[in-house]
Design an enzyme around this catalytic site. Sequence first.
Site, PDB file in Angstrom:
ATOM      1  N   GLU A 276       0.827  -1.216   0.000  1.00 57.77           N
ATOM      2  CA  GLU A 276       0.000   0.000   0.000  1.00 57.77           C
ATOM      3  C   GLU A 276       0.858   1.263   0.000  1.00 57.77           C
ATOM      4  OE1 GLU A 276      -3.069   0.396   2.998  1.00 57.77           O
ATOM      5  OE2 GLU A 276      -4.453  -0.851   1.863  1.00 57.77           O
ATOM      6  N   HIS A 297       8.047 -26.822  -1.073  1.00 56.31           N
ATOM      7  CA  HIS A 297       7.374 -27.911  -1.796  1.00 56.31           C
ATOM      8  C   HIS A 297       6.220 -27.395  -2.644  1.00 56.31           C
ATOM      9  CE1 HIS A 297       9.639 -31.055   0.398  1.00 56.31           C
ATOM     10  NE2 HIS A 297       9.783 -30.051   1.246  1.00 56.31           N
ATOM     11  N   LYS A 411     -14.275   0.324  -3.615  1.00 62.65           N
ATOM     12  CA  LYS A 411     -15.359   0.770  -2.718  1.00 62.65           C
ATOM     13  C   LYS A 411     -16.414   1.519  -3.519  1.00 62.65           C
ATOM     14  CE  LYS A 411     -12.379   1.426   1.319  1.00 62.65           C
ATOM     15  NZ  LYS A 411     -11.801   2.407   2.220  1.00 62.65           N
TER      16      LYS A 411
HETATM   17  O1  PA5 Z   1      -3.234   1.328   5.927  1.00 66.40           O
HETATM   18  C1  PA5 Z   1      -4.350   1.813   5.832  1.00 66.40           C
HETATM   19  O2  PA5 Z   1      -4.543   3.019   6.033  1.00 66.40           O
HETATM   20  C2  PA5 Z   1      -5.548   0.966   5.495  1.00 66.40           C
HETATM   21  O3  PA5 Z   1      -5.184  -0.366   5.297  1.00 66.40           O
HETATM   22  C3  PA5 Z   1      -6.574   1.010   6.616  1.00 66.40           C
HETATM   23  O4  PA5 Z   1      -5.965   0.583   7.799  1.00 66.40           O
HETATM   24  C4  PA5 Z   1      -7.782   0.141   6.320  1.00 66.40           C
HETATM   25  O5  PA5 Z   1      -8.333   0.497   5.092  1.00 66.40           O
HETATM   26  C5  PA5 Z   1      -8.825   0.256   7.414  1.00 66.40           C
HETATM   27  O6  PA5 Z   1      -9.216   1.583   7.562  1.00 66.40           O
HETATM   28  P1  PA5 Z   1      -9.965   2.079   8.863  1.00 66.40           P
HETATM   29  O7  PA5 Z   1      -9.035   1.934  10.020  1.00 66.40           O
HETATM   30  O8  PA5 Z   1     -10.306   3.511   8.593  1.00 66.40           O
HETATM   31  O9  PA5 Z   1     -11.188   1.211   9.037  1.00 66.40           O
END
Ligand code: PA5
Length: 424
Positions: A276, A297, A411
Amino acid sequence: MLTVDITGALRFIDAGAFEKKMHLACDAAESLLERRCPGKDMTGWISLPQTDARELETIGDAAKRIQDENDCMVVIGIGGSYLGAKAVIEALPGEASFPVIFAGQNISPEYHDRLIGSLDGKRYALCVISKSGTTTEPAIAFRLLRSMLYEKLGRETAARHIIAITDPKAGALRRMAAENGFTSFTIPPDVGGRFSVLSPVGLVPCAVAGVPIAGMMEAAGLAMDEYSSPDGGNEALRYALLRNMLQNKGTRIEVLSTFHPELAMFCEWWKQLAGESEGKSGKGLFPASTVMTTDLHSLGQYLQEGPRDILETFLVAASPRTDITIPSDEADLDNLNYIAGKTLSKVNRMAFEGTISAHSSGDLPVIRIEIPSVAPGAVGSLIVFFEIAVAVSAILMGVNPFDQPGVEEYKTRMFKLLGKPGKR
Ligand code: PA5
């Protein structure tokens, strides 16, 4: 605390150019520390290891109450709001003895049916974690489990069994916590999900599970001093620059390979952190992981002889926390007497040494990251090592390490399909 050996990958790039470019990694670290890098408003995680003892005590007190009054706790969150806690808890089975279950990472009816069934007859607490307070997956799981708890205990008593961890002011979850009197902790506004494991997001579930969070944080503090320092010998910066230069030469994938199944979830945490943070603007190494010797394996063949666009980073512990000796057998029909009297850790170590040497001889760049053992301090150090390395790596690539604009795409389409008001 960590030993990092990059020589097995350095031979794939110009080592002289690497040393000359180290100043770029140092500059990137400096821009991070001075909060002037891309995404500078989300660099609060750098100070998390300095969390004061009072805050850790408050977390410890809440954890004790949860343990005393419940048989287990369900942690509800997705992405950065659960991966870090799960990674630490699973890494430390000797410490983490109170049952912590995870939910809110999928919308599978089968999963939720099993989860609900497993809670039958148990006293359980809920710990819901969401920075935005609006993420669909955890919101659904929280609604399901909360309504069960309300039905079982009544709203007022149920509130004693609910912890909410969210933004200090904004979002639906903050409002719900205030209106219902849930115990709450805050996610600092300048800390994003995947960099939040050393905040209440990771610390509360870990403390409830039984992880000694103070020791982990102390080691994380020392690691932060070491790995954020803008100097040419800093191993986190050297690793970051190396992966950057390999990428520029055609490496597309980094596989984090461990010989310790208890670190499998840690690899998952790392995959989110790297994926990310770096996967933007057509750039970034695709983060994958293997757990050895299991995956020797299945994926071992590909790693040995498949396309050479992979960097393999081995994550190993020097000593086991417990060991078992292989017994001798008079008949020796399985031909294993040649290792009778040896410990499993010794055999596992030889499997690692054999694998890194084989993959290296198959022309795969390899890095070895070694910790003394899979213990709380080492886990704290590893977290910081990878956070700094990934942030610096993304800065070197010219992308903002701390946003994730691409995550919105699914989303938007899902909300449209579901007919969410205002999303048609
Ligand atoms: O790293 C990030 O920002 C995302 O992976 C969020 O943690 C994830 O989308 C969850 O978001 P939230 O904590 O707002 O529910």
